[in-house]
Design a protein around this motif. Sequence first.
Motif, PDB file in Angstrom:
ATOM      1  N   ASN A  28      52.000   7.981  27.823  1.00 31.61           N
ATOM      2  CA  ASN A  28      52.684   6.706  26.104  1.00 31.61           C
ATOM      3  C   ASN A  28      51.566   6.407  25.530  1.00 31.61           C
ATOM      4  O   ASN A  28      50.778   6.413  25.849  1.00 31.61           O
ATOM      5  CB  ASN A  28      52.847   5.606  27.840  1.00 31.61           C
ATOM      6  CG  ASN A  28      53.091   4.152  27.055  1.00 31.61           C
ATOM      7  OD1 ASN A  28      52.953   4.276  25.753  1.00 31.61           O
ATOM      8  ND2 ASN A  28      53.979   3.358  27.531  1.00 31.61           N
ATOM      9  N   ASP A  30      50.902   4.378  23.096  1.00 31.54           N
ATOM     10  CA  ASP A  30      50.477   3.318  22.902  1.00 31.54           C
ATOM     11  C   ASP A  30      48.847   3.033  23.936  1.00 31.54           C
ATOM     12  O   ASP A  30      48.349   2.162  23.879  1.00 31.54           O
ATOM     13  CB  ASP A  30      51.303   2.282  23.613  1.00 31.54           C
ATOM     14  CG  ASP A  30      52.737   2.062  22.545  1.00 31.54           C
ATOM     15  OD1 ASP A  30      53.594   1.333  23.037  1.00 31.54           O
ATOM     16  OD2 ASP A  30      52.589   2.835  20.922  1.00 31.54           O
ATOM     17  N   TYR A  31      49.662   4.263  24.717  1.00 25.41           N
ATOM     18  CA  TYR A  31      48.018   3.677  25.785  1.00 25.41           C
ATOM     19  C   TYR A  31      46.054   4.164  25.093  1.00 25.41           C
ATOM     20  O   TYR A  31      45.523   4.213  25.461  1.00 25.41           O
ATOM     21  CB  TYR A  31      47.795   4.156  27.109  1.00 25.41           C
ATOM     22  CG  TYR A  31      48.648   3.270  28.441  1.00 25.41           C
ATOM     23  CD1 TYR A  31      49.776   3.923  29.203  1.00 25.41           C
ATOM     24  CD2 TYR A  31      49.344   2.302  27.690  1.00 25.41           C
ATOM     25  CE1 TYR A  31      50.431   3.458  30.184  1.00 25.41           C
ATOM     26  CE2 TYR A  31      50.280   1.632  28.479  1.00 25.41           C
ATOM     27  CZ  TYR A  31      50.793   2.210  29.417  1.00 25.41           C
ATOM     28  OH  TYR A  31      51.590   1.392  30.390  1.00 25.41           O
ATOM     29  N   ASN A  53      45.262   1.664  20.015  1.00 28.58           N
ATOM     30  CA  ASN A  53      46.277   1.717  21.026  1.00 28.58           C
ATOM     31  C   ASN A  53      45.849   0.200  20.181  1.00 28.58           C
ATOM     32  O   ASN A  53      46.843  -0.735  21.066  1.00 28.58           O
ATOM     33  CB  ASN A  53      45.624   2.107  21.718  1.00 28.58           C
ATOM     34  CG  ASN A  53      44.498   1.933  22.599  1.00 28.58           C
ATOM     35  OD1 ASN A  53      43.046   2.324  21.933  1.00 28.58           O
ATOM     36  ND2 ASN A  53      44.488   1.787  24.077  1.00 28.58           N
ATOM     37  N   SER A  54      45.155  -0.632  20.676  1.00 24.77           N
ATOM     38  CA  SER A  54      44.501  -2.568  20.675  1.00 24.77           C
ATOM     39  C   SER A  54      45.379  -2.961  19.638  1.00 24.77           C
ATOM     40  O   SER A  54      45.478  -3.660  20.037  1.00 24.77           O
ATOM     41  CB  SER A  54      43.134  -2.744  20.992  1.00 24.77           C
ATOM     42  OG  SER A  54      42.526  -2.199  19.701  1.00 24.77           O
ATOM     43  N   ASP A  56      46.558  -1.697  16.496  1.00 20.67           N
ATOM     44  CA  ASP A  56      46.882  -0.792  15.551  1.00 20.67           C
ATOM     45  C   ASP A  56      46.086  -0.845  14.207  1.00 20.67           C
ATOM     46  O   ASP A  56      46.560  -0.425  13.127  1.00 20.67           O
ATOM     47  CB  ASP A  56      48.565  -0.854  14.894  1.00 20.67           C
ATOM     48  CG  ASP A  56      50.170  -0.127  16.017  1.00 20.67           C
ATOM     49  OD1 ASP A  56      50.434  -0.630  15.950  1.00 20.67           O
ATOM     50  OD2 ASP A  56      49.003   0.285  16.966  1.00 20.67           O
ATOM     51  N   ARG A  72      53.033   4.184  13.766  1.00 22.16           N
ATOM     52  CA  ARG A  72      53.422   4.124  15.598  1.00 22.16           C
ATOM     53  C   ARG A  72      53.689   3.367  15.825  1.00 22.16           C
ATOM     54  O   ARG A  72      54.824   2.539  14.580  1.00 22.16           O
ATOM     55  CB  ARG A  72      51.560   3.465  16.479  1.00 22.16           C
ATOM     56  CG  ARG A  72      52.559   3.617  17.491  1.00 22.16           C
ATOM     57  CD  ARG A  72      51.218   2.630  18.102  1.00 22.16           C
ATOM     58  NE  ARG A  72      49.598   3.378  18.540  1.00 22.16           N
ATOM     59  CZ  ARG A  72      49.125   3.731  19.249  1.00 22.16           C
ATOM     60  NH1 ARG A  72      49.961   4.452  19.888  1.00 22.16           N
ATOM     61  NH2 ARG A  72      48.184   4.075  18.968  1.00 22.16           N
ATOM     62  N   ASP A  73      54.779   4.464  16.016  1.00 20.14           N
ATOM     63  CA  ASP A  73      56.376   3.494  16.508  1.00 20.14           C
ATOM     64  C   ASP A  73      56.465   3.496  18.093  1.00 20.14           C
ATOM     65  O   ASP A  73      56.886   4.580  18.599  1.00 20.14           O
ATOM     66  CB  ASP A  73      57.677   4.383  15.558  1.00 20.14           C
ATOM     67  CG  ASP A  73      59.372   3.763  16.201  1.00 20.14           C
ATOM     68  OD1 ASP A  73      59.337   2.851  17.292  1.00 20.14           O
ATOM     69  OD2 ASP A  73      59.902   4.163  15.533  1.00 20.14           O
ATOM     70  N   SER A  74      55.918   2.631  18.513  1.00 15.38           N
ATOM     71  CA  SER A  74      55.581   2.464  20.229  1.00 15.38           C
ATOM     72  C   SER A  74      57.424   2.613  21.175  1.00 15.38           C
ATOM     73  O   SER A  74      57.597   3.624  21.825  1.00 15.38           O
ATOM     74  CB  SER A  74      55.413   1.422  20.719  1.00 15.38           C
ATOM     75  OG  SER A  74      54.341   1.130  20.551  1.00 15.38           O
ATOM     76  N   ASN A  77      57.622   6.322  21.426  1.00 18.43           N
ATOM     77  CA  ASN A  77      56.251   6.753  21.765  1.00 18.43           C
ATOM     78  C   ASN A  77      56.582   7.944  20.621  1.00 18.43           C
ATOM     79  O   ASN A  77      56.552   9.160  21.271  1.00 18.43           O
ATOM     80  CB  ASN A  77      56.985   7.465  22.693  1.00 18.43           C
ATOM     81  CG  ASN A  77      55.253   7.764  23.577  1.00 18.43           C
ATOM     82  OD1 ASN A  77      54.687   7.132  23.879  1.00 18.43           O
ATOM     83  ND2 ASN A  77      55.907   9.009  24.865  1.00 18.43           N
ATOM     84  N   THR A  98      44.715  12.792  21.383  1.00 19.02           N
ATOM     85  CA  THR A  98      44.517  11.461  22.187  1.00 19.02           C
ATOM     86  C   THR A  98      42.761  11.277  21.477  1.00 19.02           C
ATOM     87  O   THR A  98      41.767  12.007  21.931  1.00 19.02           O
ATOM     88  CB  THR A  98      44.902  11.526  23.489  1.00 19.02           C
ATOM     89  OG1 THR A  98      44.587  12.679  24.410  1.00 19.02           O
ATOM     90  CG2 THR A  98      46.216  11.755  23.896  1.00 19.02           C
TER      91      THR A  98
END
Length: 122
Positions: A28, A30-31, A53-54, A56, A72-74, A77, A98
């Motif tokens: 994921n 977003d993490y 991640n917090s 953007d 980012r497009d959460s 993903n 990452t």
Amino acid sequence: QAHLVESGGGLVQPGGSLRLSCSGSGFNLDYYGIGWFRQAPGNEREWLTCINNSDDSTLSADSVKGRFTVSRDSAKNMVYLQMNNLKAEDTATYFCATAYYCSILPTSYDNFGQGTQVTVAS
């Protein structure tokens, strides 16, 4: 095994644009903070930009500031690298990776994908 996959590379003329995508299989995104790097033959891997991640928030290297934008497009993903006004010296293999948080230090990153080739030529 979880891994990242880059896509969207190709051949583009100088001054053109490309959008690269980074997808997370088993991640994921977003993490994580997600960074973009590139490596040309005979050169070290170069950090380009990252998105936290917090919130953007982003950081970018001077070499691409104003031309490359990370987003980012959460829902999908995905993390993208929009590259505008491409130059011949942007020719390289581009990677995403990452991190726990955005950093200019390559050692902060892990889980590099296999890369996607970008060639800028007329």
